[in-house]
Motif scaffolding. Structure first.
Motif, PDB file in Angstrom:
ATOM      1  N   LEU A 235      23.328  31.812  79.732  1.00  0.00           N
ATOM      2  CA  LEU A 235      24.384  32.770  79.399  1.00  0.00           C
ATOM      3  C   LEU A 235      24.495  33.829  80.487  1.00  0.00           C
TER       4      LEU A 235
ATOM      5  N   THR B 293      30.107  33.978  74.411  1.00  0.00           N
ATOM      6  CA  THR B 293      29.999  32.940  75.435  1.00  0.00           C
ATOM      7  C   THR B 293      29.932  33.485  76.855  1.00  0.00           C
TER       8      THR B 293
ATOM      9  N   TYR C 136      26.141  38.263  72.551  1.00  0.00           N
ATOM     10  CA  TYR C 136      25.444  37.144  71.914  1.00  0.00           C
ATOM     11  C   TYR C 136      24.350  37.664  70.991  1.00  0.00           C
TER      12      TYR C 136
END
Length: 208
Positions: A64, A108, A114
């Motif tokens: 990520l 994302t 996240y």
């Protein structure tokens, strides 16, 4: 809680059990299936911040970005590695990142987003992207934490692998940390577009 104890999704605690030789005893399946995180730091014996416990998620994102290529004006831009290890406030950092990016932060493309959106209905919004100081404490307790994660059948926290933290270097770079031995922790400023590992953290107060 003490390091190695487990935080369950219903808010209860399971205390790690060890045999006389210090080996972790089998964790009941009824507990395994409900563990949200593992405690890696506790000040239960020094109540200077109300006996808070720092918990690391049993799950991680393996790839990520730190976030979009914009400067977060409310975050201090660390130009050297050493000072980030004195920052123990990933909660505020995460909130500043989310406020700074606004709607451009997605699960994302932004590690802090996240973490904030991670978890179950009970824990969502409580997780955050750890700071340099918090990740240092985690990485120095890998033997305890990974012993539990391995028994749970979860991916251990990796050696020789960079994890994003919530400290910023510039508009284009964020900080990441790693350890090679579970003792020494180093930091690198990496491009925010780099895809690194992310492990959400949570703070559990004593009277949770």
């Amino acid at each position: 809680m003490l390091p190695g104890d487990m935080y369950l999704i219903d808010g209860s605690i399971y205390t790690a059990q060890y045999d006389s030789e210090g080996n972790l005893l089998q964790i009941p399946d009824s507990i395994k299936n409900n563990i949200a995180g593992v405690c890696f730091w506790s000040n239960v014996n020094n109540d200077f911040i109300n006996a808070q416990f720092w918990v690391i998620s049993v799950d991680e994102c393996t790839s990520l970005q730190w976030g979009p290529l914009d400067d977060i004006s409310s975050l201090y831009n660390y130009q050297a590695a050493e000072p980030i290890f004195y920052d123990l406030d990933g909660v505020t950092n995460t909130n500043n990142i989310l406020s700074g990016y606004g709607s451009s932060a997605k699960t994302t493309n932004c590690a802090a987003k996240y973490c904030n959106d991670f978890g179950t209905q009970l824990t969502k919004g409580k997780w955050f992207l750890g700071s340099g100081g918090q990740m240092k404490e985690l990485l120095r307790r890998l033997s305890i934490i990974n012993n539990v994660l391995n028994m749970l059948g979860k991916a251990p926290v990796s050696l020789n692998t960079d994890y994003w933290i919530s400290n910023e270097y510039s508009s284009t770079n964020g900080w990441s940390v790693r350890t090679t031995d579970g003792i020494n922790v180093t930091a690198t400023n990496s491009a925010k577009s780099s895809t690194l590992k992310v492990r959400p953290m949570m703070i559990v107060p004593r009277n949770n």
